[in-house]
Design a protein around this motif. Structure first.
Motif, mmCIF file in Angstrom:
data_model
loop_
_atom_site.group_PDB
_atom_site.id
_atom_site.type_symbol
_atom_site.label_atom_id
_atom_site.label_comp_id
_atom_site.label_asym_id
_atom_site.label_seq_id
_atom_site.Cartn_x
_atom_site.Cartn_y
_atom_site.Cartn_z
ATOM 1 N N GLU A 43 0.730 -1.147 0.008
ATOM 2 C CA GLU A 43 0.062 -0.061 0.001
ATOM 3 C C GLU A 43 0.832 1.265 -0.050
ATOM 4 N N LYS A 44 1.975 1.283 0.938
ATOM 5 C CA LYS A 44 3.026 2.327 0.706
ATOM 6 C C LYS A 44 3.446 2.451 -0.273
ATOM 7 N N ASP A 45 3.784 1.557 -1.122
ATOM 8 C CA ASP A 45 4.455 1.665 -2.589
ATOM 9 C C ASP A 45 3.376 2.291 -3.661
ATOM 10 N N LEU A 46 2.017 1.872 -3.448
ATOM 11 C CA LEU A 46 1.221 2.469 -4.362
ATOM 12 C C LEU A 46 0.923 3.858 -3.875
ATOM 13 N N ILE A 47 1.082 4.404 -2.774
ATOM 14 C CA ILE A 47 0.642 5.874 -2.539
ATOM 15 C C ILE A 47 1.869 6.296 -2.893
ATOM 16 N N LYS A 48 3.080 6.127 -2.982
ATOM 17 C CA LYS A 48 4.193 6.751 -3.470
ATOM 18 C C LYS A 48 4.208 6.628 -5.035
ATOM 19 N N LEU A 49 3.934 5.549 -5.697
ATOM 20 C CA LEU A 49 3.920 5.646 -7.183
ATOM 21 C C LEU A 49 2.721 6.359 -7.791
ATOM 22 N N MET A 50 1.617 6.322 -7.166
ATOM 23 C CA MET A 50 0.589 6.979 -7.830
ATOM 24 C C MET A 50 0.095 8.312 -6.880
ATOM 25 N N GLY A 51 0.502 8.538 -5.896
ATOM 26 C CA GLY A 51 0.260 9.701 -5.477
ATOM 27 C C GLY A 51 -1.225 9.980 -4.865
ATOM 28 N N ILE A 52 -1.924 8.712 -4.453
ATOM 29 C CA ILE A 52 -3.120 8.498 -3.929
ATOM 30 C C ILE A 52 -3.281 8.360 -2.486
ATOM 31 N N SER A 53 -4.508 8.488 -2.179
ATOM 32 C CA SER A 53 -4.994 8.177 -0.466
ATOM 33 C C SER A 53 -4.510 6.788 -0.221
ATOM 34 N N ALA A 54 -4.773 6.691 1.223
ATOM 35 C CA ALA A 54 -4.360 5.355 1.760
ATOM 36 C C ALA A 54 -5.593 4.351 1.299
ATOM 37 N N LYS A 55 -6.823 4.992 1.300
ATOM 38 C CA LYS A 55 -8.035 4.384 1.069
ATOM 39 C C LYS A 55 -8.035 3.720 -0.501
ATOM 40 N N LEU A 56 -7.609 4.666 -1.453
ATOM 41 C CA LEU A 56 -7.247 4.154 -2.671
ATOM 42 C C LEU A 56 -6.276 3.117 -2.894
ATOM 43 N N ALA A 57 -5.221 3.264 -1.999
ATOM 44 C CA ALA A 57 -4.132 2.449 -2.220
ATOM 45 C C ALA A 57 -4.648 0.814 -1.929
ATOM 46 N N THR A 58 -5.442 0.952 -0.721
ATOM 47 C CA THR A 58 -6.074 -0.413 -0.150
ATOM 48 C C THR A 58 -6.996 -1.014 -1.319
ATOM 49 N N LEU A 59 -7.685 -0.381 -1.929
ATOM 50 C CA LEU A 59 -8.802 -0.660 -2.965
ATOM 51 C C LEU A 59 -7.784 -1.244 -4.175
ATOM 52 N N ASN A 60 -6.730 -0.386 -4.515
ATOM 53 C CA ASN A 60 -5.983 -0.784 -5.640
ATOM 54 C C ASN A 60 -4.837 -2.145 -5.431
ATOM 55 N N LEU A 61 -4.786 -2.257 -4.129
ATOM 56 C CA LEU A 61 -3.718 -3.373 -3.595
ATOM 57 C C LEU A 61 -4.770 -4.619 -4.083
ATOM 58 N N GLU A 62 -5.871 -4.323 -3.460
ATOM 59 C CA GLU A 62 -6.787 -5.481 -3.938
ATOM 60 C C GLU A 62 -7.080 -5.841 -5.230
ATOM 61 N N ARG A 63 -7.479 -4.926 -6.215
ATOM 62 C CA ARG A 63 -7.576 -5.062 -7.438
ATOM 63 C C ARG A 63 -6.272 -5.593 -8.173
ATOM 64 N N ASN A 64 -5.123 -5.397 -7.666
ATOM 65 C CA ASN A 64 -3.869 -6.086 -8.208
ATOM 66 C C ASN A 64 -3.702 -7.296 -7.841
ATOM 67 N N GLN A 65 -4.159 -7.750 -6.646
ATOM 68 C CA GLN A 65 -3.888 -9.082 -6.382
ATOM 69 C C GLN A 65 -5.255 -9.927 -6.966
ATOM 70 N N SER A 66 -6.301 -9.415 -7.179
ATOM 71 C CA SER A 66 -7.361 -10.182 -7.669
ATOM 72 C C SER A 66 -7.155 -10.237 -9.571
ATOM 73 N N TRP A 67 -6.625 -9.371 -9.772
ATOM 74 C CA TRP A 67 -6.417 -9.417 -11.340
ATOM 75 C C TRP A 67 -5.939 -10.895 -11.936
ATOM 76 N N SER A 68 -6.819 -11.375 -12.715
ATOM 77 C CA SER A 68 -6.651 -12.905 -13.168
ATOM 78 C C SER A 68 -7.292 -13.327 -14.556
ATOM 79 N N PRO A 69 -6.322 -13.425 -15.771
ATOM 80 C CA PRO A 69 -7.089 -13.962 -16.688
ATOM 81 C C PRO A 69 -7.064 -15.447 -16.562
ATOM 82 N N PRO A 70 -8.210 -16.336 -17.434
ATOM 83 C CA PRO A 70 -8.895 -15.332 -18.573
ATOM 84 C C PRO A 70 -9.913 -14.641 -18.375
#
Length: 255
Positions: A43-70
């Motif tokens: 989450e800290k990495d995402l905050i630094k990379l994207m300049g987003i809030s802690a809440k958005l970092a948590t959301l996008n951490l979950e998105r990144n981990q859930s991302w899965s083809p097909p």
């Protein structure tokens, strides 16, 4: 003629898409390599990379981990209906007829930091990754270096089959992902300006929505000849020959 636009940070994965048609992203393997990098970030990495809030970092951490083809309609959504920012509000793709969405599939492309280049009906899963993010991937220092050869080569192929004209309705951040020196085609860049205190200026919010309006104009009228874009008149805009020069076409309106 092909028009390109940027994606949106705002997403809509709740409402039902108006069509069952879908396609798969062309560069899903590349997206998978980028997602592999994203999965390593805290989450800290995402905050630094994207300049987003802690809440958005948590959301996008979950998105990144859930991302899965097909990808399927059960776990993903067509890009043109999933993006939900100002450009897409102007475009109103949910109102396109079946023939119009077919035309969009052939003539509209969406640039993306994660997916590279999307057709409107390509399925995507939720993500947030701006093209300007300074993230190294596969030995490349950032997403521009990672995507530029791939996107330029792909657009050259598509332009060769579509008449050789690219209508640039993308933001500067995203358009930088294309190597214009190697692009084999004519680039026309519309600009949208509003009369403010007696001077025509680009006002970001209005300009974004106007890009979507122009996409709608292209798709609803099935325009394939660039010259016909000069008839664009949605939202009160009109082609301003005096302010236009070369392949920079300026459209203005008086608020």
């Amino acid at each position: 003629m092909i028009a390109i636009i940027s994606p949106a940070k705002s997403l809509d994965f709740e409402s039902q898409p108006p069509t069952q048609k879908y396609s798969q992203p062309a560069f899903l393997n590349e997206a998978g390599r980028i997602n592999h990098q994203l999965k390593q970030l805290t989450e800290k990495d995402l905050i630094k990379l994207m300049g987003i809030s802690a809440k958005l970092a948590t959301l996008n951490l979950e998105r990144n981990q859930s991302w899965s083809p097909p990808f399927s309609p059960e776990n993903a959504k067509q890009a043109i209906y999933a993006f939900n920012g100002d450009v897409y509000e102007g475009m109103q793709a949910e109102n396109f007829s079946p023939d119009q969405i077919d035309f969009a599939q052939d003539h509209l492309r969406i640039l993306s930091g994660l997916y590279g280049l999307l057709n409107p009906l390509d399925l995507i899963q939720p993500y947030r990754l701006e093209m300007g993010s300074k993230m190294a991937v596969d030995g490349q220092k950032d997403l521009y270096q990672f995507w530029k050869p791939t996107l330029t080569n792909e657009l050259n192929k598509q332009l060769a089959a579509a008449g050789g004209v690219l209508i640039n309705l993308a933001s500067a951040e995203y358009f930088k992902a294309i190597d214009t020196k190697k692009l084999k085609g004519t680039i026309i860049t519309p600009e949208f300006k509003d009369n403010k205190e007696g001077k025509y200026k680009i006002i970001s919010f209005y300009a974004k929505k106007a890009r979507g309006l122009m996409c709608r104009f292209i798709i609803e009228n099935k325009i394939t000849e660039p010259e016909n874009l000069k008839a664009f008149d949605l939202g009160g805009y009109y082609f301003n020959n005096d302010l236009s020069s070369g392949n920079k076409w300026v459209f203005t309106r008086d608020l």
